[in-house]
Design an enzyme around this catalytic site. Sequence first.
Site, PDB file in Angstrom:
ATOM      1  N   TYR A  98     -14.903  14.891 -17.334  1.00 49.93           N
ATOM      2  CA  TYR A  98     -15.297  13.518 -17.014  1.00 49.93           C
ATOM      3  C   TYR A  98     -16.327  13.519 -15.871  1.00 49.93           C
ATOM      4  CZ  TYR A  98     -15.007   8.640 -15.769  1.00 49.93           C
ATOM      5  OH  TYR A  98     -15.329   7.335 -15.496  1.00 49.93           O
ATOM      6  N   ARG A 103       0.839  -1.208   0.000  1.00 46.59           N
ATOM      7  CA  ARG A 103       0.000   0.000   0.000  1.00 46.59           C
ATOM      8  C   ARG A 103       0.874   1.258   0.000  1.00 46.59           C
ATOM      9  NH1 ARG A 103      -2.073   2.255   4.489  1.00 46.59           N
ATOM     10  NH2 ARG A 103      -2.210   0.274   5.593  1.00 46.59           N
ATOM     11  N   LYS A 153      -7.265   3.860 -19.766  1.00 45.76           N
ATOM     12  CA  LYS A 153      -7.543   4.241 -21.142  1.00 45.76           C
ATOM     13  C   LYS A 153      -6.289   4.044 -22.019  1.00 45.76           C
ATOM     14  CE  LYS A 153     -11.391   5.277 -19.165  1.00 45.76           C
ATOM     15  NZ  LYS A 153     -11.800   6.609 -18.786  1.00 45.76           N
TER      16      LYS A 153
HETATM   17  C1  LIG Z   1     -12.155   7.202 -17.631  1.00 50.10           C
HETATM   18  C2  LIG Z   1     -11.734   8.564 -17.322  1.00 50.10           C
HETATM   19  C3  LIG Z   1     -11.460   8.936 -16.004  1.00 50.10           C
HETATM   20  C4  LIG Z   1     -11.651   8.009 -14.820  1.00 50.10           C
HETATM   21  O1  LIG Z   1     -10.750   6.937 -14.845  1.00 50.10           O
HETATM   22  P1  LIG Z   1     -11.054   5.498 -14.169  1.00 50.10           P
HETATM   23  O2  LIG Z   1      -9.783   4.762 -14.427  1.00 50.10           O
HETATM   24  O3  LIG Z   1     -12.254   4.928 -14.834  1.00 50.10           O
HETATM   25  O4  LIG Z   1     -11.301   5.756 -12.727  1.00 50.10           O
HETATM   26  C5  LIG Z   1     -11.021  10.228 -15.786  1.00 50.10           C
HETATM   27  N1  LIG Z   1     -10.862  11.105 -16.790  1.00 50.10           N
HETATM   28  C6  LIG Z   1     -11.135  10.784 -18.068  1.00 50.10           C
HETATM   29  C7  LIG Z   1     -10.940  11.797 -19.130  1.00 50.10           C
HETATM   30  C8  LIG Z   1     -11.582   9.503 -18.377  1.00 50.10           C
HETATM   31  O5  LIG Z   1     -11.858   9.195 -19.646  1.00 50.10           O
END
Ligand SMILES: *Cc1c(COP(=O)(O)O)cnc(C)c1O
Length: 390
Positions: A107, A54, A204
């Site tokens: 987001y 952690r 992403k």
């Molecule tokens: C998906 C996304 C997030 C959040 O990310 P997670 O990994 O799903 O928590 C934040 N900002 C943008 C632009 C995103 O596309």
Amino acid sequence: MTGFGTAAVHGDDGLVPGGAVAPPIVQSATFSAESDERFTEIATEPRGSAFYTRYGNPNHAQVAAVVAGLEGAETGLVTASGMGAISTLALALLSAGDHVVVQRSTYGGTTSLATGLLPRFGVACTQVDQTDTGAFERALRPETRLVLVETPSNPLLELTDLAAVVASAHAAGALVVVDNTFATPVNQRPLSAGADLVWHSGTKFLGGHSDVSAGVVVGPAGLVERVWQTAIVTGSTLGPVDAWLLLRGIRTLPLRVERHNANALALARALERHPAVARVRYPGLPSHPQHALARRQMTGFGGVLGVELTAGRAGAAALLAGLKLAKRAASLGSVSTLVVHPRSMWAGIVDAAQLAAAGIGDGLVRVSTGIEDTADLVDDFLAALDAAPA
Ligand SMILES: *Cc1c(COP(=O)(O)O)cnc(C)c1O
């Protein structure tokens, strides 16, 4: 700095023990020490990798170093998701009585954090139109600590003028925090424009294969250390296997982003000419209202575009139904092209009036281009559109 390809492959050299070319997965929650004195040391070393996972793990250190290198940052840390990154960052840097500025188009999770969660802890928030640079400046107050920027934004592909927002925020003593998920460091490096911290949904483009949830924060050591002090309390800990997968994905980020950029631009150009399409939102198109800004602060325009169908909801439904390669899925930045109707995706989460106010129309389809061959992808969309009502 070395090039992106080199940084992606060699940014963790020196952090991988032994002669392994691919880093071993250190699937251990805790680490032993040879003496009590040594144990005291490792337990207090910021972002160390030899105490307790952690607090830090070798797989965390490797991937954080690589992302920091790509972003031109001093250092970084990883979390279990993008939301883990921004919520930990906010809790680390904000206190009751503080104020944040956030974009109206951003987001959904970032909106929920800024307008829902933070106010419960006494942090006020002002939402601004990111295309109006002056709006950021007008929103600043003496107690403003953070300006949360996302450019291009999800799902409207609107841009924020990074250099201008940084100048006004810094003059008012506020830090600028940029969500660089859409652009990736290959296309845009906010720290070069003066931003203080950059964060990512590693889920992403960084991970890139839709097989891992992860988050990253990078910036100067002093700020990252403050975020880490909170991260060990919030416990948004990335599993070692997931850290390894994230790094595995990042090794090919520069190659993938080249194809994502090329596919998105080709698709944007082809769709813009189709009679079933009212508008294509893509920063790389000269028709994008902020194309000049895009050319100034981005070196590539990214893999995501917004397509507005002339026939509104019916057109969007027909496009989504007609696609053979593209998958209907939330998320973006995958090797596979993913499409979504944002209005439906958010329907159960955000009320319709709020969605309409945010500019998310009924005819909007978000497309995240994968790395398929450009001609196949364009053919898939044109065939689906030809069958859609005009
Ligand atoms: C998906 C996304 C997030 C959040 O990310 P997670 O990994 O799903 O928590 C934040 N900002 C943008 C632009 C995103 O596309």
